[in-house]
Design an enzyme around this catalytic site. Structure first.
Site, mmCIF file in Angstrom:
data_model
loop_
_atom_site.group_PDB
_atom_site.id
_atom_site.type_symbol
_atom_site.label_atom_id
_atom_site.label_comp_id
_atom_site.label_asym_id
_atom_site.label_seq_id
_atom_site.Cartn_x
_atom_site.Cartn_y
_atom_site.Cartn_z
ATOM 1 N N GLU A 152 37.721 48.585 40.486
ATOM 2 C CA GLU A 152 38.776 48.518 41.496
ATOM 3 C C GLU A 152 38.140 48.672 42.883
ATOM 4 O O GLU A 152 37.244 49.490 43.071
ATOM 5 C CB GLU A 152 39.797 49.636 41.291
ATOM 6 C CG GLU A 152 40.585 49.551 39.997
ATOM 7 C CD GLU A 152 41.799 48.645 40.103
ATOM 8 O OE1 GLU A 152 42.109 48.207 41.232
ATOM 9 O OE2 GLU A 152 42.437 48.403 39.061
ATOM 10 N N HIS A 212 40.906 39.703 38.211
ATOM 11 C CA HIS A 212 42.054 39.921 37.326
ATOM 12 C C HIS A 212 42.890 38.651 37.225
ATOM 13 O O HIS A 212 43.414 38.307 36.162
ATOM 14 C CB HIS A 212 42.891 41.075 37.881
ATOM 15 C CG HIS A 212 43.796 41.709 36.877
ATOM 16 N ND1 HIS A 212 44.687 42.701 37.202
ATOM 17 C CD2 HIS A 212 43.956 41.495 35.540
ATOM 18 C CE1 HIS A 212 45.348 43.065 36.121
ATOM 19 N NE2 HIS A 212 44.933 42.357 35.102
ATOM 20 N N ASP A 221 44.655 39.640 42.148
ATOM 21 C CA ASP A 221 43.517 40.368 42.705
ATOM 22 C C ASP A 221 42.202 39.873 42.076
ATOM 23 O O ASP A 221 42.201 39.420 40.932
ATOM 24 C CB ASP A 221 43.678 41.884 42.512
ATOM 25 C CG ASP A 221 44.064 42.301 41.102
ATOM 26 O OD1 ASP A 221 44.751 41.539 40.410
ATOM 27 O OD2 ASP A 221 43.684 43.408 40.699
#
Length: 238
Positions: A152, A212, A221
């Site tokens: 992330e 993703h 994303d």
């Protein structure tokens, strides 16, 4: 560039080994109570740190499974707390709480200064991919978590990327410096990816380092503002 990257990788290896987040055949249980580790990175071109803080590990039994197969992919995501906090959307603790609340997890998170946080050790399966498919490989259908390392990155995407979270007026009112990705994030990501891909023999290419959105088209994303060309141009691999 090669000297700087090697220096960054050395720092990353020290941090990962200390934290238990790097998969090296040893158990990661108990890592969450370990002392935080940090080390300064090379400062010739930029000043930032690559740091892994074991205390931020998510509850392993509730948010991960033991890994049974070696990772073959790395999946990139973006995250923020912008829905709840327009002026301070990048609190690592707040984003971690969002993951906890929503029953998801990730292996690493990179903050705006290029600091790398470990949430789930590599030798466990994190819950970040969800349902999807990729490359016509039946093994991956609704099962990518077992084959991927999740990263992330704290970022806010384009107006279109964020349309499901913010109205156009709310988006336009944001501080422009909060939008997109930082130099430190690209450099930290390149170092982390180079280390992960080297250890698992994952090809450093767009077919194995994916977003993703590549797996689950309902997601967007890392989004329109993420510069894939820049990522691959900055990272040197053998």
């Amino acid at each position: 560039m090669r000297v700087r990257l090697l220096s960054l990788l050395f720092v990353m290896l020290l941090c990962l080994a200390a934290s238990g987040c790097r998969s090296d055949g040893e158990s990661s249980e108990g890592s969450s109570s370990a002392t935080s580790e940090s080390a300064p990175a090379d400062t010739e071109e930029s000043a930032f740190e690559l740091v892994v803080i074991p205390d931020l590990l998510m509850p392993l039994d509730s948010y991960s499974w033991p890994r049974e197969v070696s990772p073959e992919y790395v999946m990139l995501h973006f995250s923020s707390d912008v829905v709840a906090s327009r002026e301070d959307p990048y609190s690592v603790e707040a984003v971690r709480q969002i993951f906890l609340t929503n029953g998801v997890s990730t292996h690493y998170l990179i903050d705006r200064e290029g600091t790398v946080y470990c949430y789930i050790p590599e030798d466990r399966v994190a819950w970040h991919a969800g349902k999807g498919s990729f490359g016509g490989d039946d093994r991956l259908t609704n099962n990518m978590n077992h084959y991927a390392i999740g990263i992330e990155i704290l970022a806010i995407g384009s107006r279109e990327d964020m349309a499901k979270y913010l109205t156009p007026e709310e988006y336009d009112a944001l501080d422009p410096s909060l939008i997109g990705y930082t130099e430190a994030q690209y450099q930290a990501l390149a170092a982390l990816l180079s280390d992960v891909c080297s250890r698992y023999e994952i090809p450093f290419d767009r077919s194995h380092i994916i977003g993703h959105e590549d797996y689950r088209p309902s997601k967007n994303d890392p989004g329109e503002l993420f510069d894939w060309d820049r990522l691959f141009a900055d990272a040197e691999t053998d």
